[in-house]
Design a protein around this motif. Structure first.
Motif, PDB file in Angstrom:
ATOM      1  N   GLU A   6      10.408  -4.391   2.436  1.00  7.87           N
ATOM      2  CA  GLU A   6      10.117  -3.229   3.299  1.00  7.87           C
ATOM      3  C   GLU A   6      11.292  -2.257   3.341  1.00  7.87           C
ATOM      4  O   GLU A   6      11.110  -1.046   3.323  1.00  7.87           O
ATOM      5  N   VAL A  16       1.894  -6.090   3.453  1.00 10.05           N
ATOM      6  CA  VAL A  16       1.303  -7.217   4.193  1.00 10.05           C
ATOM      7  C   VAL A  16       1.457  -8.477   3.347  1.00 10.05           C
ATOM      8  O   VAL A  16       1.212  -8.459   2.144  1.00 10.05           O
ATOM      9  N   SER A  25       0.848  -1.203   0.000  1.00 11.83           N
ATOM     10  CA  SER A  25       0.000   0.000   0.000  1.00 11.83           C
ATOM     11  C   SER A  25       0.876   1.243   0.000  1.00 11.83           C
ATOM     12  O   SER A  25       1.886   1.307   0.709  1.00 11.83           O
ATOM     13  N   LYS A  26       0.459   2.228  -0.771  1.00  9.02           N
ATOM     14  CA  LYS A  26       1.200   3.491  -0.834  1.00  9.02           C
ATOM     15  C   LYS A  26       0.214   4.594  -1.234  1.00  9.02           C
ATOM     16  O   LYS A  26      -0.430   4.506  -2.287  1.00  9.02           O
ATOM     17  N   ASP A  73       3.825   2.479   2.370  1.00 14.07           N
ATOM     18  CA  ASP A  73       3.203   2.783   3.668  1.00 14.07           C
ATOM     19  C   ASP A  73       3.036   1.500   4.468  1.00 14.07           C
ATOM     20  O   ASP A  73       3.205   1.476   5.676  1.00 14.07           O
ATOM     21  N   LYS A  74       2.697   0.434   3.755  1.00  7.27           N
ATOM     22  CA  LYS A  74       2.450  -0.827   4.452  1.00  7.27           C
ATOM     23  C   LYS A  74       2.677  -1.989   3.474  1.00  7.27           C
ATOM     24  O   LYS A  74       2.288  -1.905   2.308  1.00  7.27           O
TER      25      LYS A  74
END
Ligand code: ASP
Length: 436
Positions: A357, A366, A300-301, A363-364
């Motif tokens: 990462e 997963v 996610s960004k 941003d995230k």
């Protein structure tokens, strides 16, 4: 009509089966080019010759085990060899025994010997010429080198009638190199192309292609026709029909394939064509299949749509670790990469997530594991109203939780991501709804 016919291992597992295949070849004058697999399983208890050869290679320093394994190969070929008078089967087997026991043979050479000897035997039985695949099939960097192969093939007299061993060719250094398992299908396709055949018949032990694996769906429906595109999607998504690379050599020339049962040659089988000629309403769906054991990496960004080069940065990390991405889905501010578990060879899934990462400014990130991907494949799915509705109904009625769903641009594929252990119930639920 010029035909290449390829016979699979079960079709040639014993003398009785070989006799049946010979009758098939003789029944049509056009069947001039024959490609064979190594003898396969005659019954549930027996082993495939290729598997026995793998075991021989693994046990080549243990004389007792090696001899016992080779003894099984010898017995299979002697039984088939009994069909052909004056064929020096024991001498041939002795040569192979010495080659794989005492020489520095590479594993590919060892496992290719099943096809090699089977082709020699079948050629003698049919009265055809044995044509070794090393004469023309060429590999480069571990992959089929089709241009070099077709160039070499020009040296072969087209007027002959040949039996050709499947599964292998030569690499740049002049060593035998095999395709991955099931690769005789690719040899058949190369042969059909190089001899400009009108048809490639692929003879197996099933009546054709089924909408779903008959082991999952009892009495699954057989399909009459499948397009090249649909076949590619099916093989890629786990339906064990033909080797996934079979189409490549014939694609451009649009040579049709027909899949037939050597145990019931009177049945029509399944045609595989560049384009399906008939698509009756009940025949829109050609396949419901799937594969377990994927991971999904969700990145996610915020304002992803404004980040030039972000996708490139992310995929560069996959490339660096030689991780092949099977599917990608993207949404606003989100990217999903689906990867088969077997791709994490150089690095574990968890370590790769950490690496990612540290390398991209997301941003995230997963990771989801134990994902199965199910594919519904068919003709012009995006142009059909109601298919998705039926799929969603089936999923809801069976309380199956969907992690992702995607209709591919190719218009013949809907992909659904679910938990591994839901794959079979999900195939069944969708089959019941769409096919009945
Ligand atoms: N004999 C090889 C295998 O068992 C290749 C083939 O049959 O296509 O995979």
């Amino acid at each position: 009509m010029l035909i290449t016919c390829k016979f699979g291992g079960t079709s040639l597992a014993c003398s009785e089966n070989v006799r049946r295949c010979a009758q098939i070849v003789k029944a049509d004058e056009g069947r001039r080019y024959v490609v064979v697999s190594a003898p396969g399983k005659k019954d549930k208890q027996s082993k495939k010759v290729t598997d026995l050869l793998y075991e021989c290679h693994a046990n080549r320093f243990d004389e007792g085990v090696f001899n016992a394994l080779f003894g099984q190969i010898r017995a299979i070929f002697q039984e088939i060899g009994s069909l052909v008078k004056n064929f020096p089967i024991d001498e041939e087997l002795d040569v192979i025994y010495n080659q794989i026991k005492f020489s520095e043979s590479n594993i590919d050479f060892v496992i290719s010997r099943g096809e090699y000897l089977n082709a020699k035997l079948f050629a003698a039985y049919l009265g055809y010429t044995f044509l070794d695949a090393t004469k023309f099939i060429r590999f480069k960097n571990g992959e089929l080198d089709l241009p070099a192969t077709l160039e070499k093939a020009k040296e072969i007299d087209k007027d002959g009638r040949y039996v050709i061993p499947g599964f292998y060719g030569l690499n740049k250094n002049g060593y035998v190199k095999t395709f991955s398992r099931g690769g005789s299908d690719i040899t058949g396709s190369i042969v059909a192309r190089m001899f400009d055949c009108d048809l490639y018949e692929n003879w197996t032990d099933v009546d054709g292609i089924y909408v779903s694996d008959p082991k999952v769906i009892k009495n699954a429906k057989k399909v009459a026709q499948v397009s090249f595109r649909e076949l590619r999607e099916m093989s890629y998504m786990g339906a064990s029909v033909l080797h996934a690379e079979t189409l490549m050599p014939i694609y451009e020339k649009r040579i049709p394939i027909v899949l037939k049962n050597s145990f019931a040659p009177e049945l029509s089988g399944t045609e595989i064509l560049k384009k399906r000629t008939e698509v009756a309403d009940g025949e829109v769906i050609t396949c419901i299949t799937g594969k377990n054991d994927y991971t999904c990496i969700q990145i996610s960004k915020m304002l992803l749509d404004k980040q030039l080069g972000f996708v490139k940065k992310a995929t560069a990390v996959f490339e660096e670790y030689h991780i092949n991405i099977s599917h990608t889905h993207s949404g606003l501010d989100n990217l999903c990469f689906f990867v088969e578990n077997s791709e994490y060879k150089e690095i574990s899934f968890e370590a790769f997530l950490k690496e990612l990462e540290s390398r991209i400014d997301a941003d995230k990130i997963v990771g989801h594991d134990k994902i199965a991907l199910l594919a519904v494949i068919g003709h012009n799915l995006s142009g059909k109203i109601g298919v998705l509705a039926k799929i969603f109904n089936a999923l809801q009625e069976n309380a199956i939780n969907v992690k992702t769903i995607y209709q591919s641009i190719s218009e013949c594929n809907i992909i659904i991501g679910i938990e591994n252990d839901q794959l079979k119930p999900c195939i069944k639920a969708i089959y019941d709804k769409l096919i009945g």
